[in-house]
Design a protein around this motif. Structure first.
Motif, PDB file in Angstrom:
ATOM      1  N   PRO A 101      -4.214  -6.772 -17.264  1.00 11.10           N
ATOM      2  CA  PRO A 101      -3.292  -6.173 -16.291  1.00 11.10           C
ATOM      3  C   PRO A 101      -2.367  -5.113 -16.885  1.00 11.10           C
ATOM      4  N   ASP A 102      -2.170  -5.127 -18.205  1.00 12.21           N
ATOM      5  CA  ASP A 102      -1.280  -4.138 -18.822  1.00 12.21           C
ATOM      6  C   ASP A 102      -1.826  -2.708 -18.720  1.00 12.21           C
ATOM      7  N   PHE A 103      -3.139  -2.563 -18.495  1.00 18.01           N
ATOM      8  CA  PHE A 103      -3.699  -1.224 -18.315  1.00 18.01           C
ATOM      9  C   PHE A 103      -3.188  -0.550 -17.050  1.00 18.01           C
ATOM     10  N   VAL A 104      -2.510  -1.309 -16.209  1.00 15.71           N
ATOM     11  CA  VAL A 104      -1.950  -0.730 -14.988  1.00 15.71           C
ATOM     12  C   VAL A 104      -0.963   0.395 -15.288  1.00 15.71           C
ATOM     13  N   ILE A 105      -0.376   0.395 -16.464  1.00 15.82           N
ATOM     14  CA  ILE A 105       0.677   1.358 -16.786  1.00 15.82           C
ATOM     15  C   ILE A 105       0.234   2.801 -16.577  1.00 15.82           C
ATOM     16  N   PHE A 106      -1.034   3.109 -16.874  1.00 20.62           N
ATOM     17  CA  PHE A 106      -1.507   4.480 -16.702  1.00 20.62           C
ATOM     18  C   PHE A 106      -2.202   4.695 -15.356  1.00 20.62           C
ATOM     19  N   ASN A 107      -2.201   3.670 -14.521  1.00 23.77           N
ATOM     20  CA  ASN A 107      -2.794   3.774 -13.198  1.00 23.77           C
ATOM     21  C   ASN A 107      -1.743   3.912 -12.112  1.00 23.77           C
ATOM     22  N   LEU A 108      -0.485   3.967 -12.504  1.00 18.40           N
ATOM     23  CA  LEU A 108       0.586   4.008 -11.527  1.00 18.40           C
ATOM     24  C   LEU A 108       0.890   5.441 -11.094  1.00 18.40           C
ATOM     25  N   PRO A 109       1.264   5.617  -9.834  1.00 13.02           N
ATOM     26  CA  PRO A 109       1.535   6.968  -9.339  1.00 13.02           C
ATOM     27  C   PRO A 109       2.775   7.586  -9.972  1.00 13.02           C
ATOM     28  N   TYR A 110       2.702   8.897 -10.161  1.00 15.78           N
ATOM     29  CA  TYR A 110       3.809   9.707 -10.660  1.00 15.78           C
ATOM     30  C   TYR A 110       4.348   9.206 -11.995  1.00 15.78           C
ATOM     31  N   VAL A 173     -10.558   5.083  -2.592  1.00 12.60           N
ATOM     32  CA  VAL A 173      -9.827   5.013  -3.860  1.00 12.60           C
ATOM     33  C   VAL A 173     -10.723   4.337  -4.885  1.00 12.60           C
ATOM     34  N   MET A 174     -10.320   4.399  -6.140  1.00 15.08           N
ATOM     35  CA  MET A 174     -11.076   3.744  -7.200  1.00 15.08           C
ATOM     36  C   MET A 174     -11.021   2.228  -7.040  1.00 15.08           C
ATOM     37  N   GLN A 175     -11.943   1.567  -7.748  1.00 12.17           N
ATOM     38  CA  GLN A 175     -12.110   0.124  -7.570  1.00 12.17           C
ATOM     39  C   GLN A 175     -11.029  -0.639  -8.333  1.00 12.17           C
ATOM     40  N   SER A 176      -9.838  -0.635  -7.747  1.00 12.95           N
ATOM     41  CA  SER A 176      -8.667  -1.246  -8.367  1.00 12.95           C
ATOM     42  C   SER A 176      -7.705  -1.680  -7.271  1.00 12.95           C
ATOM     43  N   ASP A 177      -7.185  -2.897  -7.388  1.00  8.91           N
ATOM     44  CA  ASP A 177      -6.211  -3.375  -6.404  1.00  8.91           C
ATOM     45  C   ASP A 177      -4.967  -2.490  -6.382  1.00  8.91           C
ATOM     46  N   THR A 178      -4.569  -1.991  -7.557  1.00  6.17           N
ATOM     47  CA  THR A 178      -3.393  -1.130  -7.619  1.00  6.17           C
ATOM     48  C   THR A 178      -3.611   0.155  -6.835  1.00  6.17           C
ATOM     49  N   ASN A 179      -4.806   0.730  -6.938  1.00  6.86           N
ATOM     50  CA  ASN A 179      -5.084   1.963  -6.207  1.00  6.86           C
ATOM     51  C   ASN A 179      -5.131   1.725  -4.698  1.00  6.86           C
ATOM     52  N   ILE A 180      -5.621   0.563  -4.298  1.00  9.74           N
ATOM     53  CA  ILE A 180      -5.611   0.218  -2.874  1.00  9.74           C
ATOM     54  C   ILE A 180      -4.165   0.096  -2.383  1.00  9.74           C
ATOM     55  N   GLN A 181      -3.334  -0.614  -3.138  1.00 13.72           N
ATOM     56  CA  GLN A 181      -1.919  -0.756  -2.770  1.00 13.72           C
ATOM     57  C   GLN A 181      -1.223   0.598  -2.727  1.00 13.72           C
ATOM     58  N   MET A 182      -1.542   1.452  -3.708  1.00 14.76           N
ATOM     59  CA  MET A 182      -0.928   2.781  -3.763  1.00 14.76           C
ATOM     60  C   MET A 182      -1.208   3.556  -2.482  1.00 14.76           C
ATOM     61  N   MET A 183      -2.478   3.604  -2.072  1.00 13.16           N
ATOM     62  CA  MET A 183      -2.830   4.364  -0.874  1.00 13.16           C
ATOM     63  C   MET A 183      -2.199   3.756   0.363  1.00 13.16           C
ATOM     64  N   PRO A 306       8.322   1.204  -4.812  1.00 11.05           N
ATOM     65  CA  PRO A 306       8.268  -0.266  -4.925  1.00 11.05           C
ATOM     66  C   PRO A 306       7.048  -0.761  -5.693  1.00 11.05           C
ATOM     67  N   LEU A 307       5.910  -0.082  -5.537  1.00 11.99           N
ATOM     68  CA  LEU A 307       4.702  -0.472  -6.269  1.00 11.99           C
ATOM     69  C   LEU A 307       4.906  -0.301  -7.763  1.00 11.99           C
ATOM     70  N   VAL A 308       5.441   0.848  -8.172  1.00  9.54           N
ATOM     71  CA  VAL A 308       5.676   1.103  -9.597  1.00  9.54           C
ATOM     72  C   VAL A 308       6.594   0.046 -10.185  1.00  9.54           C
ATOM     73  N   GLU A 309       7.678  -0.241  -9.509  1.00 12.14           N
ATOM     74  CA  GLU A 309       8.652  -1.209 -10.013  1.00 12.14           C
ATOM     75  C   GLU A 309       8.035  -2.609 -10.119  1.00 12.14           C
ATOM     76  N   SER A 310       7.181  -2.958  -9.175  1.00 10.48           N
ATOM     77  CA  SER A 310       6.590  -4.296  -9.189  1.00 10.48           C
ATOM     78  C   SER A 310       5.573  -4.476 -10.310  1.00 10.48           C
ATOM     79  N   LYS A 311       4.968  -3.383 -10.759  1.00 10.92           N
ATOM     80  CA  LYS A 311       3.928  -3.463 -11.784  1.00 10.92           C
ATOM     81  C   LYS A 311       4.481  -3.424 -13.204  1.00 10.92           C
ATOM     82  N   LEU A 312       5.695  -2.973 -13.375  1.00 10.73           N
ATOM     83  CA  LEU A 312       6.312  -2.954 -14.712  1.00 10.73           C
ATOM     84  C   LEU A 312       6.982  -4.305 -14.925  1.00 10.73           C
TER      85      LEU A 312
END
Length: 328
Positions: A101-110, A173-183, A306-312
């Protein structure tokens, strides 16, 4: 000597029937899966790497690249690397998030302020070394990170200018829960799907659009079915070159050094050529009838906050994020 290829085998035969690792006496052919065409900067960079590797090892190591999803979608090819069916794959950063899950850091928007900042961060061993080796026990190591472009939304029904414009819009979106949440946070409906299916899905109405950089938008002819390209600039993700861990750990030290030196050059080549390719792709898309527009970036940034904050949410991601913010 280990080899990840059956020399002369077809790509489809390899994908369906390839045995894991067999022994060869003279050379090792390293097969690389790629989901984009031969004109893509990453293909060009990997071709350069392969030529240099072959020359510097006197033909002992060769690279064979399979573009255009010939070996399957990215998720499948990363799994093929994991099991040892092929040696390497180029894959979007989001795919490794399911393994750590730590790879999420580079998958987050902005996350990045500039392409130059991204390049420094994602190829700095002091920042990413532990992260890139964190999935080694699962059979994969990240060797390098390329620029994957700046991703923007495109759709068939008209331009997007603010989050409310995306209401009800089904966006690949790409095959990632984070990308689905982002959109979803951006106002649309995120649908995960392999890249090779997107054109037909938009054409038939399964999707209303997609999100990607200008090169993919033009080269895969998505401008034909979704001509409205809106600069949401929501992601600046790296694309990883992943390698089978057993293969890499079994390389002689001098060959590992060659890998490191030539991949650094390949990264420089890819970043340098990407801007030119983007400019050409945009011109080609406009010639084909695509329309480009700017958006209310502040509104989209606020929507995904909110998504960015929740993933850090742990020390690893918080530490890397802090270093990104310090590296201007």
């Amino acid at each position: 000597m280990k080899t990840f290829a059956m020399i002369g085998a077809s790509a489809l035969a390899l994908a369906a029937f390839a045995a894991p690792i067999t022994t060869a006496s003279a050379e090792t052919v390293l097969e690389v899966a790629f989901n984009q065409p031969e004109t893509h900067p990453q293909y060009i960079a990997m071709k350069q790497f392969g030529e240099a590797l072959e020359k510097r090892t006197n033909g002992e190591y060769k690279v064979q690249i399979f573009p255009n999803e010939l070996l399957g979608a990215q998720k499948e090819t990363v799994e093929m690397v994991q099991t040892g069916t092929i040696a390497m794959s180029l894959a979007a950063a989001s795919l490794l998030e399911s393994w750590n899950p730590d790879f999420v850091i580079f998958n987050l928007p902005y996350m990045f302020d500039s392409i130059e900042q991204q390049k420094k961060v994602v190829n700095d061993p002091e920042i990413v070394g532990d992260l890139y080796h964190s999935v080694e026990d699962q059979g994969v190591i990240v060797l390098a990170a390329f620029h994957g472009g700046v991703r923007n939304v495109y759709r068939k029904s008209g331009p997007v200018k603010e989050p409310s414009d995306l209401a009800g819009t089904k966006v690949r979106v790409m095959q990632s829960d984070t990308n689905i949440q982002m959109m979803n946070n951006m106002g649309g409906v995120g649908i995960a799907m392999g890249q090779g299916e997107v054109y037909t899905a938009i054409q038939t109405g399964v999707l209303d659009g997609g999100e990607n950089n200008e090169i993919v938008f033009s080269s895969l002819k998505h401008d034909e079915v979704a001509p409205y390209y809106s600069y949401t600039q929501h992601l600046m993700m790296p694309d990883y070159l992943v390698i089978n861990a057993d293969l890499y750990n079994g390389l002689p030290d001098d060959v590992k050094t060659i890998f490191q030196e030539e991949l650094a050059k390949a990264v420089d080549t890819e970043y340098a050529s990407f801007a030119d390719s983007v400019a050409k792709a945009k011109a080609d898309a406009e010639a084909a009838g695509a329309k480009f527009n700017d958006v209310d970036l502040a509104a989209f940034r606020e929507a995904v906050k909110p998504l960015v904050e929740s993933k850090l949410n742990d020390d690893v991601t918080k530490t890397i994020y802090k270093k990104i913010r310090e590296m201007k």
